[in-house]
Design an enzyme around this catalytic site. Structure first.
Site, PDB file in Angstrom:
ATOM      1  N   LYS A 167      41.030  39.191  43.936  1.00 41.12           N
ATOM      2  CA  LYS A 167      40.114  40.331  44.032  1.00 41.12           C
ATOM      3  C   LYS A 167      39.895  40.872  42.629  1.00 41.12           C
ATOM      4  O   LYS A 167      40.848  41.273  41.948  1.00 41.12           O
ATOM      5  CB  LYS A 167      40.722  41.415  44.922  1.00 41.12           C
ATOM      6  CG  LYS A 167      39.876  42.663  45.037  1.00 41.12           C
ATOM      7  CD  LYS A 167      38.578  42.441  45.803  1.00 41.12           C
ATOM      8  CE  LYS A 167      38.810  42.643  47.283  1.00 41.12           C
ATOM      9  NZ  LYS A 167      37.579  42.358  48.048  1.00 41.12           N
ATOM     10  N   HIS A 296      36.703  37.608  56.817  1.00 37.37           N
ATOM     11  CA  HIS A 296      37.005  38.758  55.971  1.00 37.37           C
ATOM     12  C   HIS A 296      38.210  39.521  56.508  1.00 37.37           C
ATOM     13  O   HIS A 296      38.470  39.517  57.706  1.00 37.37           O
ATOM     14  CB  HIS A 296      35.764  39.673  55.973  1.00 37.37           C
ATOM     15  CG  HIS A 296      35.971  41.019  55.402  1.00 37.37           C
ATOM     16  ND1 HIS A 296      35.956  42.178  56.155  1.00 37.37           N
ATOM     17  CD2 HIS A 296      36.210  41.408  54.130  1.00 37.37           C
ATOM     18  CE1 HIS A 296      36.149  43.220  55.377  1.00 37.37           C
ATOM     19  NE2 HIS A 296      36.315  42.786  54.139  1.00 37.37           N
TER      20      HIS A 296
HETATM   21 MG    MG Z   1      34.875  40.461  49.997  1.00 37.97          MG
END
Ligand code: MG
Length: 397
Positions: A167, A296
């Site tokens: 991320k 997700h």
């Molecule tokens: Mg994402």
């Protein structure tokens, strides 16, 4: 059989250390847990986002109570067409999970069998790599590429992950590029590596960085910029497949995304799409349009993760390991505590329904923690407690 009550409580569970992303840095995850009761004494469990409080269900409670939990299409229509402004997927999804849990408990069958049956025994899950602030003892900061590599090695050794997701959207793009380079140098082609700047880059930055990353074999490049137009622009100029859970979050956006050539991989989500059955429909629609499928994660606890596992096990087109924040949690509200990984995978329970039970003591403990947090206005509203008053500007680079 009739639904007699819907009870929703929100819990907050601390995580190992504050995770950093483009929209903030939580030090705990909060989720709302649903119990749907019936006149036959069977209770179903559901889970949704924490801003969906018990009072959020007031508008649908009266239209669901009295319905048969097997009449899911009727329940879906009644909730989603309650008004024309909002289809309420985040209310619908946990009610649907709970109804499947009730159906499975009544029939003595696991939920995956009610969704068509398994096409895979175990569901691969990615290591979800975040830059981190130090924990309360000042330890565990993850900022440098070397720190990220060390953390990733620990996760791979502990859980057996074979897919790694970084991320980004936190530091200067060049710093995050160096992190990807370090990860790829340490984890060879037997590891899948995906990168998610979380839609915080301008399309020009996303194009430049995508081309710089061309030698590092990304499985996909996730939401490098915000919006379908930017995604289509980036996709036409970078070598990697593009994935999204931010530009396509409902069925209506799938058609334009296909027409615009904006994306290669749709990251499904049982909450965004209003439940497990519609996640299955999305899987088939993606195949129809030649799109790949992943899943997700939205900081789910064990009930939500279990629901994801039941549907993921039945989705023929789910070729990418699903994401889950789950390994960041320090505890869960399930009897038996945290669910276990094996070789970087999990499997849905074979027990009737979802196959998980709520631990009432832990639910009480973590509900109290949530209520305590809500008393502190600063703590409950700060997006990033280390940067008081900070808010994201999109794009930031
Ligand atoms: Mg994402």
């Amino acid at each position: 059989m009739k639904i007699t009550n819907i009870k929703a409580r929100t819990a907050l569970i601390p995580i190992e250390a504050p995770t950093r992303h483009s929209y903030g840095s939580p030090d705990a995850f909060s989720r709302t847990i649903l119990e749907v009761e019936t006149d036959e004494g069977i209770t179903g469990l559901g889970e949704t986002f924490s801003w969906i409080s018990d009072s959020s269900f007031d508008g649908v409670r009266n239209i669901v109570i009295g319905e048969d939990p097997f009449n899911l299409e009727k329940i879906r229509v009644k909730i989603s067409q309650n008004n024309y402004l909002s289809r309420h997927p985040l209310l619908l999804a946990p009610i649907e999970f709970a109804c499947y849990d009730i159906q499975g408990k009544m029939l003595g069958r696991p939920v995956y069998q009610l969704l068509g049956g398994k096409v895979r025994e175990r569901v691969p899950i990615s290591a979800y790599l975040f830059y981190r602030y130090p924990d309360n003892e000042g330890k565990g900061e993850i900022r440098t590429p070397e720190q990220m590599v060390g953390h990733t090695r620990e996760l791979v050794n502990k859980y057996g992950f074979r897919s790694l997701k970084l991320k980004g959207g936190v530091f200067d793009p060049e710093h995050e590029f160096e992190t990807i380079v370090a990860l790829r140098e340490q984890f060879g082609s037997e590891y899948k590596l995906r990168f998610d700047p979380n839609a915080i880059w301008a399309s020009s930055t996303a194009i430049r960085m995508g081309n710089k990353l061309s030698d590092y074999d990304l499985e996909y490049y996730e939401d490098p910029a915000w919006g379908l137009n930017a995604m289509a622009n980036v996709r036409s100029k970078v070598p990697q497949p593009l994935a999204t859970n931010m530009s396509v979050i409902e069925f209506e956006q799938l058609g334009p995304a296909v027409a615009m050539g904006a994306v290669d991989v749709i990251l499904t989500d049982p909450w965004y799409y209003g439940g497990l059955l519609h996640t299955k429909y999305l899987d088939m629609m993606c195949k129809t349009f030649g799109l790949s499928v992943g899943m997700h994660s939205g900081t789910e606890f064990g009930i939500g993760l279990t629901a994801m596992l039941h549907v993921a096990a039945t989705m023929p087109n789910l070729v990418h390991a699903m994401d889950s924040h789950y390994h960041h949690l320090t505890d869960d509200i399930l009897v038996g505590g945290l669910l276990k990984y094996k070789d970087g995978c999990m499997a849905p329970s074979d027990a009737p329904g979802l196959g998980v039970q709520l631990d009432e003591d832990k639910m009480t403990k973590y509900e109290a923690l949530f209520l305590e947090r809500m008393q502190d206005k600063n703590a409950s509203t700060a997006l990033d407690p280390k940067r008081p008053g900070w808010y994201p500007i999109v794009p930031s680079w």
